[in-house]
Motif scaffolding. Structure first.
Motif, short mmCIF file in Angstrom:
data_model
loop_
_atom_site.label_atom_id
_atom_site.label_comp_id
_atom_site.label_asym_id
_atom_site.label_seq_id
_atom_site.Cartn_x
_atom_site.Cartn_y
_atom_site.Cartn_z
N LEU A 98 0.84 -1.20 0.00
CA LEU A 98 0.00 0.00 0.00
C LEU A 98 0.87 1.25 0.00
O LEU A 98 0.69 2.16 0.80
CB LEU A 98 -0.92 0.01 1.22
CG LEU A 98 -1.90 -1.14 1.32
CD1 LEU A 98 -2.63 -1.11 2.65
CD2 LEU A 98 -2.89 -1.10 0.18
N GLY A 99 1.85 1.29 -0.87
CA GLY A 99 2.73 2.44 -0.95
C GLY A 99 3.79 2.41 0.13
O GLY A 99 4.12 1.36 0.68
N PRO A 100 4.34 3.58 0.43
CA PRO A 100 5.45 3.65 1.39
C PRO A 100 5.11 3.08 2.78
O PRO A 100 5.98 2.59 3.47
CB PRO A 100 5.76 5.14 1.49
CG PRO A 100 5.21 5.73 0.25
CD PRO A 100 4.05 4.88 -0.14
N TRP A 101 3.84 3.13 3.17
CA TRP A 101 3.46 2.67 4.50
C TRP A 101 3.81 1.20 4.69
O TRP A 101 4.18 0.77 5.79
CB TRP A 101 1.97 2.89 4.72
CG TRP A 101 1.57 2.75 6.14
CD1 TRP A 101 1.68 3.69 7.11
CD2 TRP A 101 1.03 1.59 6.78
NE1 TRP A 101 1.24 3.20 8.31
CE2 TRP A 101 0.83 1.90 8.13
CE3 TRP A 101 0.70 0.33 6.33
CZ2 TRP A 101 0.31 1.01 9.04
CZ3 TRP A 101 0.18 -0.58 7.25
CH2 TRP A 101 -0.01 -0.23 8.58
N THR A 102 3.73 0.40 3.63
CA THR A 102 3.99 -1.03 3.78
C THR A 102 5.43 -1.43 3.45
O THR A 102 5.73 -2.61 3.36
CB THR A 102 3.02 -1.85 2.90
OG1 THR A 102 3.10 -1.37 1.55
CG2 THR A 102 1.61 -1.77 3.41
N GLU A 103 6.30 -0.46 3.29
CA GLU A 103 7.71 -0.81 3.10
C GLU A 103 8.28 -1.47 4.35
O GLU A 103 9.17 -2.32 4.26
CB GLU A 103 8.52 0.44 2.76
CG GLU A 103 8.29 0.93 1.34
CD GLU A 103 9.06 2.21 1.05
OE1 GLU A 103 9.98 2.57 1.82
OE2 GLU A 103 8.74 2.84 0.04
N HIS A 104 7.79 -1.09 5.52
CA HIS A 104 8.30 -1.63 6.79
C HIS A 104 7.20 -2.22 7.66
O HIS A 104 7.42 -2.52 8.82
CB HIS A 104 9.03 -0.53 7.56
CG HIS A 104 10.12 0.11 6.77
ND1 HIS A 104 11.31 -0.53 6.49
CD2 HIS A 104 10.19 1.31 6.17
CE1 HIS A 104 12.07 0.26 5.76
NE2 HIS A 104 11.42 1.38 5.55
N ARG A 105 6.00 -2.36 7.11
CA ARG A 105 4.87 -2.90 7.87
C ARG A 105 4.08 -3.86 6.98
O ARG A 105 4.12 -3.78 5.76
CB ARG A 105 3.92 -1.77 8.28
CG ARG A 105 4.50 -0.74 9.18
CD ARG A 105 3.47 0.38 9.40
NE ARG A 105 4.05 1.51 10.06
CZ ARG A 105 4.68 2.51 9.47
NH1 ARG A 105 4.81 2.54 8.17
NH2 ARG A 105 5.17 3.51 10.16
N THR A 106 3.30 -4.69 7.61
CA THR A 106 2.40 -5.58 6.89
C THR A 106 1.09 -4.84 6.66
O THR A 106 0.59 -4.17 7.57
CB THR A 106 2.13 -6.85 7.73
OG1 THR A 106 3.37 -7.47 8.03
CG2 THR A 106 1.23 -7.81 6.99
#
Length: 131
Positions: A98-106
């Motif tokens: 979901l864009g940058p938010w999911t670069e480090h999160r599920t």
């Protein structure tokens, strides 16, 4: 500094703070830094009518539309229940990125059943009795 240079040049500075309040506590001349940062954050995503040059520079049309949609759904209970039921049934189609938010999160997945549905099932399983 953002006020003197404008938000266009310094748009990320107001969000660089965690707003814990320590800066305001230790400021020798009692400048309300956290309050000013919150105001700058609002002006950066506002409609461009703030007192700071560059107000509205971080405003996103997609985000505004998403929040307006959420506002409408949150104030129309029937539409909310229908949309959450549909989202629960279609959760397998939810993208994992979901864009940058999911670069480090599920990415979050919609719940298969709402809390209201779970409570109704629980009460039905217990014969309609509340404990």
């Amino acid at each position: 500094m953002p006020h003197m240079m404008g938000l266009e040049a310094t748009k990320d500075l107001p969000t660089a703070s965690s707003l814990c309040g320590a800066c305001g506590e230790v400021c020798p001349v009692k400048i309300p830094i956290p309050d000013l940062l919150v105001r700058l954050r609002r002006e950066a995503v506002g409609e461009g009518r703030g007192n700071v040059p560059g107000a509205g520079v971080k405003r996103s049309r997609k985000e505004v539309a998403a929040w307006k949609g959420f506002q409408w759904l949150a104030t129309h209970p029937g539409a909310w229940r229908s949309s959450t039921a549909i989202a629960g049934k279609l959760q397998a189609l939810m993208p994992s990125k979901l864009g940058p938010w999911t670069e480090h999160r599920t990415a979050p997945k919609p719940a298969k059943a709402s809390l209201h549905e779970l409570v109704k099932r629980h009460q039905a399983d217990k014969g309609g009795k509340r404990s």
